[in-house]
Motif scaffolding. Structure first.
Motif, PDB file in Angstrom:
ATOM      1  N   VAL A  57       0.826  -1.214   0.000  1.00 26.25           N
ATOM      2  CA  VAL A  57       0.000   0.000   0.000  1.00 26.25           C
ATOM      3  C   VAL A  57       0.854   1.255   0.000  1.00 26.25           C
ATOM      4  N   CYS A  58       1.753   1.368   0.970  1.00 26.44           N
ATOM      5  CA  CYS A  58       2.530   2.609   1.118  1.00 26.44           C
ATOM      6  C   CYS A  58       3.940   2.522   0.564  1.00 26.44           C
ATOM      7  N   GLY A  59       4.402   1.302   0.237  1.00 31.19           N
ATOM      8  CA  GLY A  59       5.736   1.147  -0.302  1.00 31.19           C
ATOM      9  C   GLY A  59       6.843   1.238   0.722  1.00 31.19           C
ATOM     10  N   ILE A  88      -9.345  -2.125  -0.438  1.00 28.78           N
ATOM     11  CA  ILE A  88      -8.925  -0.805   0.037  1.00 28.78           C
ATOM     12  C   ILE A  88      -9.497   0.293  -0.847  1.00 28.78           C
ATOM     13  N   THR A  89      -9.497   0.069  -2.154  1.00 28.19           N
ATOM     14  CA  THR A  89     -10.055   1.052  -3.083  1.00 28.19           C
ATOM     15  C   THR A  89     -11.536   1.279  -2.812  1.00 28.19           C
ATOM     16  N   ALA A 133       1.510  -3.390   9.379  1.00 28.56           N
ATOM     17  CA  ALA A 133       0.531  -3.476  10.467  1.00 28.56           C
ATOM     18  C   ALA A 133      -0.417  -2.289  10.464  1.00 28.56           C
ATOM     19  N   TYR A 134       0.100  -1.092  10.142  1.00 35.05           N
ATOM     20  CA  TYR A 134      -0.761   0.095  10.158  1.00 35.05           C
ATOM     21  C   TYR A 134      -1.900  -0.048   9.166  1.00 35.05           C
ATOM     22  N   HIS A 135      -1.596  -0.377   7.926  1.00 38.77           N
ATOM     23  CA  HIS A 135      -2.634  -0.459   6.905  1.00 38.77           C
ATOM     24  C   HIS A 135      -3.506  -1.702   7.078  1.00 38.77           C
ATOM     25  N   ALA A 136      -2.952  -2.760   7.641  1.00 35.02           N
ATOM     26  CA  ALA A 136      -3.774  -3.939   7.940  1.00 35.02           C
ATOM     27  C   ALA A 136      -4.854  -3.585   8.949  1.00 35.02           C
ATOM     28  N   ASN A 137      -4.475  -2.864  10.000  1.00 36.00           N
ATOM     29  CA  ASN A 137      -5.435  -2.464  11.036  1.00 36.00           C
ATOM     30  C   ASN A 137      -6.343  -1.332  10.569  1.00 36.00           C
ATOM     31  N   HIS A 138      -5.781  -0.398   9.813  1.00 34.76           N
ATOM     32  CA  HIS A 138      -6.553   0.770   9.393  1.00 34.76           C
ATOM     33  C   HIS A 138      -7.689   0.392   8.444  1.00 34.76           C
ATOM     34  N   PHE A 139      -7.405  -0.459   7.476  1.00 34.44           N
ATOM     35  CA  PHE A 139      -8.405  -0.793   6.463  1.00 34.44           C
ATOM     36  C   PHE A 139      -9.226  -2.045   6.791  1.00 34.44           C
ATOM     37  N   PHE A 140      -8.664  -2.949   7.585  1.00 39.34           N
ATOM     38  CA  PHE A 140      -9.355  -4.215   7.822  1.00 39.34           C
ATOM     39  C   PHE A 140      -9.626  -4.493   9.300  1.00 39.34           C
TER      40      PHE A 140
END
Length: 218
Positions: A7-9, A65-66, A29-36
């Motif tokens: 996601v963020c690279g 995510i989109t 971990a951030y995007h896993a928790n943020h989106f899911f």
């Protein structure tokens, strides 16, 4: 060797919390928790969440995510359109009383926000910092000593924001009201001198100089 979040690279080290997707990509971990998940924690990924993400491919995750972002943008646009509509509307046509809340005489609710708001208030703290230079002690008599040296005390003033309440917000023609199961917090417009808008909330400045910050939860 490090891998990157799809996601963020961002580069993910060996010990960085992450989850591997079905096709061998990684999600931090951030995007896993943020989106899911349920929060924006970056220190860990709950086991049930990680197990679910491992069954998805990177394309499936990006698709989810989109869709999430599109839905959030739609909600935000609807809120903005609603607020913009209020600027040109005769608010008395939608004014109403709120069951369970004792509004003042001639006070009516115009708007209710269906998500919790954190109510932060400005606080100040004073601390003393003691400093002592080289010292020495001269024994004069039994139980009597004379201390040589210097001691300096500095006073440090610090201003910070403290969360004191959170709840659903209701806007009336007289006050901003926050409501939760424990009680009610209100800010009368008679105290309001100016406002400072931010992306995640607004600072309310009173004539006394005191500031409060109703902040949207992320």
């Amino acid at each position: 060797m490090s891998n990157k979040c799809l996601v963020c690279g961002k580069k993910l080290g060996f010990f960085t919390p992450k989850v591997k997707t079905k096709d061998g990509k990684y999600l931090c971990a951030y995007h896993a928790n943020h989106f899911f998940g349920t929060n924006d924690d970056i220190s860990t990924i709950p086991t049930d969440l990680a197990n679910g993400l491992r069954t998805m491919t990177s394309q499936q995750i990006i698709h989810e995510i989109t869709e999430y972002n599109v839905a959030e943008e739609k909600k935000q646009k609807e809120r903005e359109d609603k607020l913009n509509g209020y600027r040109h509307m005769d608010l008395s046509t939608i004014a109403s009383k709120i069951p369970g809340i004792n509004l003042k005489k001639n006070e009516y609710a115009y708007y209710a926000y269906d998500q919790e708001i954190n109510w932060l208030e400005e606080r100040s703290k004073t601390s003393r910092i003691n400093y002592g230079g080289l010292t020495g002690t001269i024994h004069i008599a039994k139980g009597l000593n004379y201390r040589l040296g210097s001691i300096k005390t500095d006073i440090k003033h610090e201003t910070y924001l403290k969360q004191i309440f959170n709840g659903m917000v209701v806007l009336t023609n007289k006050r901003i009201i926050l409501i939760n199961q424990q009680g009610v917090k209100a800010y009368p417009f008679t105290r309001l001198l100016s406002t400072i808008p931010y992306d995640d909330g607004v600072v309310l400045c009173s004539e006394s100089g005191k500031k409060v910050f109703p902040k949207f939860q992320e």
